[in-house]
Design a protein around this motif. Structure first.
Motif, PDB file in Angstrom:
ATOM      1  N   ARG A  50       0.844  -1.199   0.000  1.00 34.12           N
ATOM      2  CA  ARG A  50       0.000   0.000   0.000  1.00 34.12           C
ATOM      3  C   ARG A  50       0.879   1.249   0.000  1.00 34.12           C
ATOM      4  NH1 ARG A  50      -3.049  -4.158  -1.065  1.00 34.12           N
ATOM      5  NH2 ARG A  50      -5.065  -4.213  -0.012  1.00 34.12           N
ATOM      6  N   PRO A  51       0.594   2.205  -0.905  1.00 34.65           N
ATOM      7  CA  PRO A  51       1.375   3.456  -0.886  1.00 34.65           C
ATOM      8  C   PRO A  51       0.911   4.378   0.245  1.00 34.65           C
ATOM      9  CG  PRO A  51      -0.260   3.503  -2.665  1.00 34.65           C
ATOM     10  CD  PRO A  51      -0.436   2.192  -1.957  1.00 34.65           C
ATOM     11  N   GLY A  53       2.080   8.181   2.143  1.00 36.39           N
ATOM     12  CA  GLY A  53       2.950   9.354   2.123  1.00 36.39           C
ATOM     13  C   GLY A  53       3.764   9.466   3.405  1.00 36.39           C
ATOM     14  N   LEU A  65       0.866   8.688   8.494  1.00 33.47           N
ATOM     15  CA  LEU A  65      -0.481   8.943   9.020  1.00 33.47           C
ATOM     16  C   LEU A  65      -1.432   8.376   7.980  1.00 33.47           C
ATOM     17  CD1 LEU A  65      -2.468  10.537  10.960  1.00 33.47           C
ATOM     18  CD2 LEU A  65      -2.394  12.323   9.215  1.00 33.47           C
ATOM     19  N   LYS A  67      -5.458   6.741   6.896  1.00 33.46           N
ATOM     20  CA  LYS A  67      -6.876   6.547   7.194  1.00 33.46           C
ATOM     21  C   LYS A  67      -7.193   5.075   6.954  1.00 33.46           C
ATOM     22  CE  LYS A  67     -11.389   8.320   6.220  1.00 33.46           C
ATOM     23  NZ  LYS A  67     -12.203   9.358   5.652  1.00 33.46           N
ATOM     24  N   GLY A  70      -9.725   0.079   4.224  1.00 36.26           N
ATOM     25  CA  GLY A  70      -9.973  -1.248   3.671  1.00 36.26           C
ATOM     26  C   GLY A  70      -9.096  -2.284   4.333  1.00 36.26           C
ATOM     27  N   ARG A  71      -8.840  -3.350   3.594  1.00 32.97           N
ATOM     28  CA  ARG A  71      -8.162  -4.502   4.185  1.00 32.97           C
ATOM     29  C   ARG A  71      -6.728  -4.192   4.635  1.00 32.97           C
ATOM     30  NH1 ARG A  71      -7.556  -9.509   5.278  1.00 32.97           N
ATOM     31  NH2 ARG A  71      -6.039 -10.846   4.245  1.00 32.97           N
ATOM     32  N   GLY A  72      -5.942  -3.579   3.739  1.00 28.64           N
ATOM     33  CA  GLY A  72      -4.533  -3.330   4.065  1.00 28.64           C
ATOM     34  C   GLY A  72      -4.374  -2.400   5.250  1.00 28.64           C
ATOM     35  N   THR A  73      -5.025  -1.263   5.191  1.00 27.45           N
ATOM     36  CA  THR A  73      -4.914  -0.302   6.297  1.00 27.45           C
ATOM     37  C   THR A  73      -5.582  -0.870   7.561  1.00 27.45           C
ATOM     38  OG1 THR A  73      -6.804   0.839   5.294  1.00 27.45           O
ATOM     39  CG2 THR A  73      -4.640   1.817   4.937  1.00 27.45           C
ATOM     40  N   ARG A 110      -6.860  13.402   4.261  1.00 27.37           N
ATOM     41  CA  ARG A 110      -5.554  12.753   4.446  1.00 27.37           C
ATOM     42  C   ARG A 110      -4.490  13.345   3.521  1.00 27.37           C
ATOM     43  NH1 ARG A 110      -7.829   7.275   1.739  1.00 27.37           N
ATOM     44  NH2 ARG A 110      -7.138   7.717  -0.370  1.00 27.37           N
ATOM     45  N   ALA A 215      -3.407   7.384  -6.636  1.00 24.64           N
ATOM     46  CA  ALA A 215      -3.939   6.470  -7.651  1.00 24.64           C
ATOM     47  C   ALA A 215      -3.842   5.066  -7.096  1.00 24.64           C
ATOM     48  CB  ALA A 215      -3.087   6.560  -8.912  1.00 24.64           C
TER      49      ALA A 215
END
Ligand SMILES: Cc1cc2nc3c(=O)[nH]c(=O)nc-3n(C[C@H](O)[C@H](O)[C@H](O)COP(=O)(O)OP(=O)(O)OC[C@H]3O[C@@H](n4cnc5c(N)ncnc54)[C@H](O)[C@@H]3O)c2cc1C
Ligand code: FES
Length: 254
Positions: A50-51, A53, A65, A67, A70-73, A110, A215
């Motif tokens: 997952r990208p 920043g 930081l 938000k 979904g699944r990854g976060t 975000r 993206a």
């Protein structure tokens, strides 16, 4: 690929997680606008990184930081101090500036992340700026904890009514700033709609605007073509992961 150890974790509002990570190489190389590709789980699931920043980087540490969407976060949210994160980075380009401020910084939700890092860099160099930050819901105002103690010129907006801040969008406060002061350059990060509105809004026309784009990203370094954005002039596309995420707004075809 680096192993970064989580040394601080904070929950901000319902949906945001703040991590401070110890990883000296990324910390020493990172510039405002750059991102890392984070492996969310063990093994192959989820397959794609997952990208995220970079919020700030200093000495041997950098911060994220994110938000939880979904699944990854969702998996990342459950990690704690002492856990290790598998990260690749820093990736992508960064914001550019010269010594001719003042600058107008605009962050939606975000989108705060790269703009916050930029504000750090400008402040360090004593370059003047106004930082406009806007949120959709009151709960996100908890992110303002990150701005406490900073001696920055900040204008806050929230679309949900709250007695402490201006009620409206981040563009409303940015437009007010534009009418009251003159700026040499604008920097923005936020939802695609925000970037699109600025690209077509006459009040922003004529000023150079650097935008940080998001993206879907498969690889993060120009191979999978999942992150392309059509160029305005000539043929072809930007890869947001490689030629971005920071791209001049006027060079993008909407
Ligand atoms: C350069 C860059 C920097 C970013 N920085 C931040 C940041 O600092 N903080 C933050 O909260 N979010 C940031 N994002 C968005 C973040 O990458 C997505 O919210 C995250 O990948 C969603 O993962 P998920 O597994 O929780 O969601 P899911 O929806 O379960 O993910 C499914 C797939 O869709 C992709 N995906 C879904 N939404 C997005 C999105 N908006 N952008 C990119 N990929 C998406 C995921 O990578 C994954 O491959 C950034 C995105 C980019 C491109
Ligand atoms: S994420 Fe694969 S080309 Fe950009």
């Amino acid at each position: 690929m680096s192993e970064a150890r989580i040394v601080e974790k904070r929950k901000l509002g319902e949906d945001y997680i703040y991590f401070v990570l110890r990883e000296p190489v990324i910390a020493s190389l990172a510039s405002p606008g750059q991102f890392v590709m984070v492996k969310a789980g063990e093994g192959w699931d989820p397959l794609l990184r997952r990208p995220l920043g970079i919020l700030w980087a200093e000495d041997e540490h950098f911060a994220l930081l994110f938000k939880v969407v979904g699944r990854g976060t969702g998996i990342l949210r459950n990690l704690d101090c002492g856990n290790w994160l598998d990260v690749i980075g820093p990736l992508g380009n960064s914001f550019s500036w010269n010594d001719n401020g003042p600058f107008l910084l605009i962050a939606g939700g975000r989108g705060l992340v790269p703009i916050y890092f930029l504000a750090h860099a400008l402040f360090k160099r004593s370059l003047p700026f106004v930082f406009c930050v806007g949120f959709k819901v009151k709960e996100e105002l908890d992110l303002l904890q990150l701005l406490e103690g900073k001696n920055w010129n900040v204008a806050v907006a929230c679309e949900e009514k709250d007695e402490k801040v201006f009620c409206g969008t981040v563009l409303d406060v940015a437009r007010m700033q534009l009418r009251q002061n003159s700026f040499s350059k604008i920097y923005v990060c936020g939802p695609h709609d925000l970037l699109h509105s600025m690209a077509v809004d006459a009040e922003f026309a004529g000023l150079p605007i650097e935008a940080s784009f998001e993206a879907l990203m498969g690889c993060g370094y120009g191979l999978c073509l999942s992150c392309v954005l059509r160029k305005k002039s000539g043929e072809g596309y930007f890869h947001i992961c490689k030629e971005g995420p920071v791209i001049a707004l006027e060079e993008v075809s909407w």
